[in-house]
Design an enzyme around this catalytic site. Structure first.
Site, mmCIF file in Angstrom:
data_model
loop_
_atom_site.group_PDB
_atom_site.id
_atom_site.type_symbol
_atom_site.label_atom_id
_atom_site.label_comp_id
_atom_site.label_asym_id
_atom_site.label_seq_id
_atom_site.Cartn_x
_atom_site.Cartn_y
_atom_site.Cartn_z
ATOM 1 N N LYS A 155 0.769 -1.301 0.118
ATOM 2 C CA LYS A 155 0.121 -0.137 -0.098
ATOM 3 C C LYS A 155 1.058 1.099 0.107
ATOM 4 O O LYS A 155 1.198 1.784 1.048
ATOM 5 C CB LYS A 155 -0.830 -0.106 1.176
ATOM 6 C CG LYS A 155 -2.228 0.649 0.987
ATOM 7 C CD LYS A 155 -2.076 2.311 0.745
ATOM 8 C CE LYS A 155 -1.510 2.934 1.797
ATOM 9 N NZ LYS A 155 -1.258 4.431 1.579
ATOM 10 N N HIS A 156 1.079 1.746 -1.175
ATOM 11 C CA HIS A 156 2.315 3.006 -1.293
ATOM 12 C C HIS A 156 1.429 4.303 -0.968
ATOM 13 O O HIS A 156 0.132 4.289 -1.069
ATOM 14 C CB HIS A 156 2.689 2.783 -2.875
ATOM 15 C CG HIS A 156 4.262 3.275 -2.532
ATOM 16 N ND1 HIS A 156 4.751 4.255 -1.866
ATOM 17 C CD2 HIS A 156 5.276 2.671 -3.354
ATOM 18 C CE1 HIS A 156 5.912 4.309 -2.310
ATOM 19 N NE2 HIS A 156 6.344 3.406 -2.969
ATOM 20 N N GLU A 237 9.576 2.048 10.757
ATOM 21 C CA GLU A 237 10.569 2.967 10.588
ATOM 22 C C GLU A 237 9.789 4.336 10.364
ATOM 23 O O GLU A 237 9.190 4.656 9.514
ATOM 24 C CB GLU A 237 11.308 2.644 9.258
ATOM 25 C CG GLU A 237 12.486 3.484 9.255
ATOM 26 C CD GLU A 237 12.554 4.616 8.435
ATOM 27 O OE1 GLU A 237 12.714 5.617 9.469
ATOM 28 O OE2 GLU A 237 12.631 4.555 7.149
ATOM 29 N N CYS A 271 14.192 10.767 6.299
ATOM 30 C CA CYS A 271 14.156 10.391 7.607
ATOM 31 C C CYS A 271 15.469 10.435 8.356
ATOM 32 O O CYS A 271 15.567 11.044 9.367
ATOM 33 C CB CYS A 271 13.299 9.236 8.109
ATOM 34 S SG CYS A 271 11.474 9.200 7.566
#
Length: 475
Positions: A155-156, A237, A271
């Site tokens: 699920k992008h 993450e 990130c």
């Protein structure tokens, strides 16, 4: 049924549009993925290796096309986009070579005739992925997951739907070429308004074994909660506000040059990018001057131009959020030494920015800045540098710069993070585990630790005629 659209953040023009999947289509995708898993789980290493090699071959063959698609959909400078595809191909080959070693049975000497520990696949794994590294985020999850014998559902982020479907094509073409089940990798197209509900339903589905997410703290908390309710494994993450600590004996010119590389990769939308630059007071003026000079020279512009170093941010709302953080910090006493605002003209651009005189009460220190903004904070000594660096709810990466490695390590050990780099820029590498702690998430991707996250660690004991199992009474 809704429609997903992707729009170029550089031009505002629509890149593509696609109908979302219905509930029935998603249900069928889950079932088909599970069917693929039931045969794949017992596949031999020759077939798994062949699949990953075929994935790498197709990524390499389509590298220019896939890089251009990333640049269109989220504005990544094309030179970086090409490097991302190359890294994906290298990582697929890495797991093709190393997976048999990483997952080999470990023999254990016991009273049994034979006993060992094995790592077996868990099943269908859902991956919820972000837009900032549209292919790398997918491959660093899927390559080890498939190598371990699992199946993958993706699920992008809606804004990179073209990339999500291209990833599915790559994996399915590779599977067909080597005789593996095509449904080992499936992209799900979910309406933005329904993402929370649909994701929860997929996690709760009895044929889905686990979930991994790269994204925001809010999304991570929602996914972790859903997984916990049905007692399923999750890996998260999340965000980061990595410190980049420069001690007073560091090579200032080198540190400033590497600081630019660390902060402004992917136009600052990473990130693990350094975001808070904690610099010894004795060298702070020199570092800030060198840093700002190099930042001001960064080339901002058309992300399709190979010479461009800074492209647009992926969405207009990110520009607004970044401007709020910068303005708030300036009002609280920060000094602009480069950039500071969006440039004139079209596109979701923000000028590469360096703020000096930053203190812990300011937004650019307290919050994650997801764009080309760097905060420079002065530290009087190593103790204060360590305290400032560790003053964060996040714990993804940290880097420390000093000519004395032992001194750098001493400071680094007082900073909580999933990765510590000394005299180097924090980066993910398939040979090393990647992940964070605190509000940066839990679990690991990549390397031996990453491939084992979605395996069942199974004990096998073969009884001997004259042996007893642990815990049985002995007369």
């Amino acid at each position: 049924m809704g429609i997903l659209t992707s729009t170029s953040p550089a031009t505002g023009q629509q890149v593509g549009s696609w109908p979302t999947h219905t509930a029935e289509q998603i249900e069928q995708a889950v079932r088909t993925a599970h069917t693929a898993f039931t045969s794949w789980r017992t596949s031999d290493w020759a077939l798994r290796t062949a699949l990953l090699e075929a994935v790498a071959d197709r990524l390499t063959a389509r590298r220019e096309e896939l890089a251009a698609l990333m640049t269109d959909e989220m504005g990544k400078p094309v030179a970086e986009a090409l490097a991302e595809v190359d890294k994906c191909a290298w990582t697929a080959r890495f797991y093709a070579e190393k997976a048999p070693e990483f997952l080999a049975d470990r023999e254990v000497e016991t009273p049994a005739a034979r006993s060992w520990v094995s790592h077996e696949p868990v099943g269908v794994v859902l991956a919820v992925m972000p837009w900032n590294f549209p292919f790398w985020q997918v491959v660093r999850f899927s390559a080890p997951a498939l190598a371990a014998g699992n199946a993958a559902l993706l699920k992008h982020a809606p804004s990179v739907t073209g990339c999500a479907l291209a990833a599915e094509e790559v994996f399915r073409d590779a599977a067909t070429a080597v005789g593996a089940p095509a449904a080992l990798f499936t992209t799900l197209l979910v309406d933005e308004a329904d993402v929370a509900d649909v994701t929860t339903r997929i996690i709760e589905h009895p044929l889905v074994a686990a979930v991994t997410l790269t994204g925001s703290e809010r999304a991570g908390a929602a996914v972790a909660s859903a997984a916990a309710r049905v007692i399923k494994k999750s890996v998260l993450e999340l965000g980061g506000s990595d410190p980049f600590v420069v001690l007073d004996d560091a090579d200032v010119a080198l540190a400033a040059r590497m600081a630019v590389r660390s902060r402004f990769l992917n136009s600052g939308q990473s990130c693990l990018a350094a975001k808070r630059f904690v610099v010894a007071d004795a060298i702070a003026d020199e570092f800030t001057h060198r840093f700002a000079e190099e930042v001001a020279a960064l080339r901002v512009g058309d992300p399709h131009d190979p010479a461009t170093q800074i492209g647009p941010l992926a969405r207009e709302e990110q520009v607004t959020a970044l401007q709020r953080q910068v303005d708030s910090s300036i009002a609280a006493g920060a000094t602009v030494v480069a950039g500071g605002k969006r440039p004139e003209g079209p596109g979701a651009f923000f000028a590469p920015t360096v703020l000096a005189d930053v203190t812990p009460d300011m937004a650019v220190f307290q919050e994650e800045t997801f764009g080309p903004v760097a905060a420079v904070i002065r530290a009087f000594d190593d103790d204060q540098a360590a305290r400032l660096a560790d003053d964060s709810p996040f714990g993804l990466g940290a880097s420390v710069w000093s000519r004395d490695v032992d001194r750098a390590l001493a400071v680094g050990r007082r900073i909580t993070s999933g990765a510590l780099f000394v005299n180097a820029v924090v980066a993910s590498d398939a040979r090393l585990p990647f992940g964070g702690t605190r509000r940066s998430g839990y679990g690991r991707e990549l390397s031996e630790e990453g491939i084992r996250e979605f395996t069942n660690v199974r004990t096998v004991w073969i009884g001997a005629q004259d042996a007893v199992a642990p815990g049985e009474p002995v007369e």
